[in-house]
Design a protein around this motif. Structure first.
Motif, PDB file in Angstrom:
ATOM      1  N   GLY A  40       0.778  -1.238   0.000  1.00  0.00           N
ATOM      2  CA  GLY A  40       0.000   0.000   0.000  1.00  0.00           C
ATOM      3  C   GLY A  40       0.810   1.289   0.000  1.00  0.00           C
ATOM      4  N   ILE A  41       2.141   1.200  -0.014  1.00  0.00           N
ATOM      5  CA  ILE A  41       2.954   2.422  -0.122  1.00  0.00           C
ATOM      6  C   ILE A  41       3.003   2.802  -1.597  1.00  0.00           C
ATOM      7  N   SER A  42       2.607   4.022  -1.904  1.00  0.00           N
ATOM      8  CA  SER A  42       2.411   4.388  -3.311  1.00  0.00           C
ATOM      9  C   SER A  42       3.733   4.452  -4.070  1.00  0.00           C
ATOM     10  N   PRO A  43       3.724   3.969  -5.320  1.00  0.00           N
ATOM     11  CA  PRO A  43       4.932   4.069  -6.154  1.00  0.00           C
ATOM     12  C   PRO A  43       5.371   5.522  -6.338  1.00  0.00           C
ATOM     13  N   GLU A  44       4.398   6.452  -6.349  1.00  0.00           N
ATOM     14  CA  GLU A  44       4.742   7.881  -6.521  1.00  0.00           C
ATOM     15  C   GLU A  44       5.594   8.367  -5.353  1.00  0.00           C
ATOM     16  N   LEU A  45       5.211   7.971  -4.128  1.00  0.00           N
ATOM     17  CA  LEU A  45       5.995   8.384  -2.961  1.00  0.00           C
ATOM     18  C   LEU A  45       7.404   7.821  -3.051  1.00  0.00           C
ATOM     19  N   ILE A  46       7.512   6.550  -3.382  1.00  0.00           N
ATOM     20  CA  ILE A  46       8.844   5.924  -3.471  1.00  0.00           C
ATOM     21  C   ILE A  46       9.679   6.599  -4.564  1.00  0.00           C
ATOM     22  N   ASP A  47       9.073   6.834  -5.721  1.00  0.00           N
ATOM     23  CA  ASP A  47       9.801   7.473  -6.834  1.00  0.00           C
ATOM     24  C   ASP A  47      10.231   8.897  -6.475  1.00  0.00           C
ATOM     25  N   ASN A  48       9.337   9.649  -5.845  1.00  0.00           N
ATOM     26  CA  ASN A  48       9.664  11.029  -5.465  1.00  0.00           C
ATOM     27  C   ASN A  48      10.774  11.071  -4.418  1.00  0.00           C
ATOM     28  N   ALA A  49      10.719  10.127  -3.473  1.00  0.00           N
ATOM     29  CA  ALA A  49      11.764  10.085  -2.444  1.00  0.00           C
ATOM     30  C   ALA A  49      13.110   9.730  -3.077  1.00  0.00           C
ATOM     31  N   TYR A  50      13.125   8.713  -3.940  1.00  0.00           N
ATOM     32  CA  TYR A  50      14.376   8.343  -4.616  1.00  0.00           C
ATOM     33  C   TYR A  50      14.937   9.508  -5.422  1.00  0.00           C
ATOM     34  N   ALA A  51      14.064  10.246  -6.112  1.00  0.00           N
ATOM     35  CA  ALA A  51      14.527  11.386  -6.926  1.00  0.00           C
ATOM     36  C   ALA A  51      15.177  12.444  -6.040  1.00  0.00           C
ATOM     37  N   ALA A  52      14.567  12.705  -4.880  1.00  0.00           N
ATOM     38  CA  ALA A  52      15.134  13.705  -3.961  1.00  0.00           C
ATOM     39  C   ALA A  52      16.476  13.228  -3.408  1.00  0.00           C
ATOM     40  N   PHE A  53      16.553  11.955  -3.063  1.00  0.00           N
ATOM     41  CA  PHE A  53      17.804  11.429  -2.506  1.00  0.00           C
ATOM     42  C   PHE A  53      18.929  11.483  -3.551  1.00  0.00           C
ATOM     43  N   LYS A  54      18.602  11.100  -4.787  1.00  0.00           N
ATOM     44  CA  LYS A  54      19.621  11.141  -5.850  1.00  0.00           C
ATOM     45  C   LYS A  54      20.114  12.568  -6.083  1.00  0.00           C
ATOM     46  N   LYS A  55      19.185  13.510  -5.996  1.00  0.00           N
ATOM     47  CA  LYS A  55      19.550  14.917  -6.198  1.00  0.00           C
ATOM     48  C   LYS A  55      20.550  15.364  -5.115  1.00  0.00           C
ATOM     49  N   PHE A  56      20.313  14.913  -3.874  1.00  0.00           N
ATOM     50  CA  PHE A  56      21.252  15.268  -2.812  1.00  0.00           C
ATOM     51  C   PHE A  56      22.628  14.655  -3.067  1.00  0.00           C
ATOM     52  N   PHE A  57      22.679  13.359  -3.387  1.00  0.00           N
ATOM     53  CA  PHE A  57      23.978  12.705  -3.552  1.00  0.00           C
ATOM     54  C   PHE A  57      24.758  13.250  -4.742  1.00  0.00           C
ATOM     55  N   ALA A  58      24.067  13.913  -5.670  1.00  0.00           N
ATOM     56  CA  ALA A  58      24.748  14.511  -6.829  1.00  0.00           C
ATOM     57  C   ALA A  58      25.393  15.857  -6.495  1.00  0.00           C
ATOM     58  N   LEU A  59      25.146  16.380  -5.298  1.00  0.00           N
ATOM     59  CA  LEU A  59      25.727  17.668  -4.911  1.00  0.00           C
ATOM     60  C   LEU A  59      27.241  17.533  -4.721  1.00  0.00           C
ATOM     61  N   PRO A  60      27.970  18.653  -4.817  1.00  0.00           N
ATOM     62  CA  PRO A  60      29.429  18.611  -4.597  1.00  0.00           C
ATOM     63  C   PRO A  60      29.763  18.113  -3.182  1.00  0.00           C
ATOM     64  N   GLU A  61      30.922  17.471  -3.061  1.00  0.00           N
ATOM     65  CA  GLU A  61      31.338  16.903  -1.766  1.00  0.00           C
ATOM     66  C   GLU A  61      31.317  17.935  -0.643  1.00  0.00           C
ATOM     67  N   GLU A  62      31.808  19.144  -0.944  1.00  0.00           N
ATOM     68  CA  GLU A  62      31.895  20.141   0.143  1.00  0.00           C
ATOM     69  C   GLU A  62      30.514  20.558   0.633  1.00  0.00           C
ATOM     70  N   LEU A 199      13.339  -2.882   6.582  1.00  0.00           N
ATOM     71  CA  LEU A 199      12.488  -2.883   5.395  1.00  0.00           C
ATOM     72  C   LEU A 199      13.251  -2.172   4.285  1.00  0.00           C
ATOM     73  N   LEU A 200      13.495  -2.866   3.197  1.00  0.00           N
ATOM     74  CA  LEU A 200      14.280  -2.314   2.088  1.00  0.00           C
ATOM     75  C   LEU A 200      13.360  -1.974   0.923  1.00  0.00           C
ATOM     76  N   VAL A 201      13.308  -0.682   0.593  1.00  0.00           N
ATOM     77  CA  VAL A 201      12.444  -0.215  -0.490  1.00  0.00           C
ATOM     78  C   VAL A 201      13.219  -0.266  -1.788  1.00  0.00           C
ATOM     79  N   GLY A 202      13.054  -1.350  -2.510  1.00  0.00           N
ATOM     80  CA  GLY A 202      13.669  -1.446  -3.829  1.00  0.00           C
ATOM     81  C   GLY A 202      15.158  -1.176  -3.800  1.00  0.00           C
ATOM     82  N   ALA A 203      15.751  -1.246  -4.925  1.00  0.00           N
ATOM     83  CA  ALA A 203      17.147  -0.884  -5.132  1.00  0.00           C
ATOM     84  C   ALA A 203      17.275  -0.700  -6.628  1.00  0.00           C
TER      85      ALA A 203
END
Length: 312
Positions: A40-62, A199-203
């Motif tokens: 029952g956890i929506s795919p939209e929530l999972i996709d939006n969360a992954y997109a936000a996390f990827k955006k953070f990890f793409a930031l410069p190291e500093e 609980l592991l949400v996809g990979a």
């Protein structure tokens, strides 16, 4: 997906409870791992969360390192690449990650154990989607624990007041591309988790492997909306190994696949910090005498383990 580690439709908890609890419990006794579908956890929530996390990890190291808390044991904010090391391993894991914890009031008796969350200002949607996913997984984890409680003869709500202020963590992880062929490190060394259940949400890529009782490494890549749920060391101890905490790892993929990044988001469901992990009498028998005569608080157990994996 390996057919040997089963996946269960959790809606059966409401429609076919007795059989569901029996099958789920048997799978966890055997594997310590199972897939959970129709959660029952929506795919939209999972996709939006992954997109936000990827955006953070793409930031410069500093920029990312602004959110690292020295001496914080990685409990909140950012942990850089090359820090966490699996217990007993000579080599650090090939990953960087962020920790989101439970939002609690400042006057909570647990504030000393659970620091306020940090949120990256560069990715404003990180907080909205990250904490919504935290809450959704916390709720799903409670349903899984209810079924596990019933399987070992406890009331359905046994865990409810023991995890309602649990020091649980959502951990977005980035495994960067591997650019050298012959490195001794792996993305995540063989380990057991510290907590009650994970609980592991996809990979975004394969790599998770689970060690069977026979010592064989079994790949387990979830498909579709399946969430992988495994037993952690605290629940293994509480249940006197009736529910085993199974060793698992994330291996480096072969060839060109290694040149791609991998992302995954586990949720580590913990008990309340002052919960006393004392072997359940229902899990002690002549064939399975108590392995742990001395109880330990969840917080004490956590701190002990964090030191072992180089986060403390």
């Amino acid at each position: 997906m390996s057919a040997r580690i089963p996946t269960f439709d959790i809606t059966r908890y409401d429609t076919d409870r007795e059989a569901f609890v029996a099958e789920l419990g048997a799978a966890y006794r055997e594997w310590g791992f199972a897939g959970i579908s129709n959660h029952g956890i929506s795919p939209e929530l999972i996709d939006n969360a992954y997109a936000a996390f990827k955006k953070f990890f793409a930031l410069p190291e500093e920029v990312k390192k602004k959110y690292h808390v020295p001496g914080g044991g990685g409990a909140r904010g950012y942990t850089p690449f090359g820090v966490e090391t699996a217990k007993g391993s000579k080599h650090f894991d090939l990953k960087e990650f962020w920790h989101i914890g439970r939002e609690i009031p400042d006057d909570s008796k647990y504030r000393q154990f659970m620091a306020p969350n940090l949120w990256p200002e560069e990715v404003p949607e990180f907080r909205e989607y990250g904490y919504a996913l935290y809450q959704a997984l916390d709720s799903l984890g409670s349903r899984v624990l209810s079924a596990l409680a019933l399987h070992i003869g406890l009331p359905e709500d046994f865990f409810a007041d023991k995890t309602n202020f649990g020091n649980s963590i959502l951990r977005p992880i980035h495994y960067p591309p591997i650019t050298a062929d012959d490195i001794p490190n792996v993305r995540a060394g063989a380990h057991g988790d510290i907590n009650f259940i994970t609980l592991l949400v996809g990979a975004s890529a394969a790599g998770l492997e689970v060690r069977s009782h026979e010592g064989e490494w079994v790949p387990f890549t979830s498909e579709g909306d399946t969430i992988v749920v495994n037993i952690g060391d605290m629940l293994e101890r509480l249940t006197n190994h009736v529910y085993p905490s199974t060793i698992h790892r994330v291996v480096n993929p072969p060839g060109e696949e290694a040149r791609k990044p991998r992302y995954s988001v586990p949720f580590f469901l913990h008990p309340n910090p002052d919960f006393l992990i004392d072997v359940l009498p229902s899990c002690v028998s002549a064939d399975n005498p108590s392995r742990y005569p001395e109880p330990i608080t969840a917080q004490g157990f956590l701190e002990q383990r964090l030191r072992e994996i180089k986060l403390k």
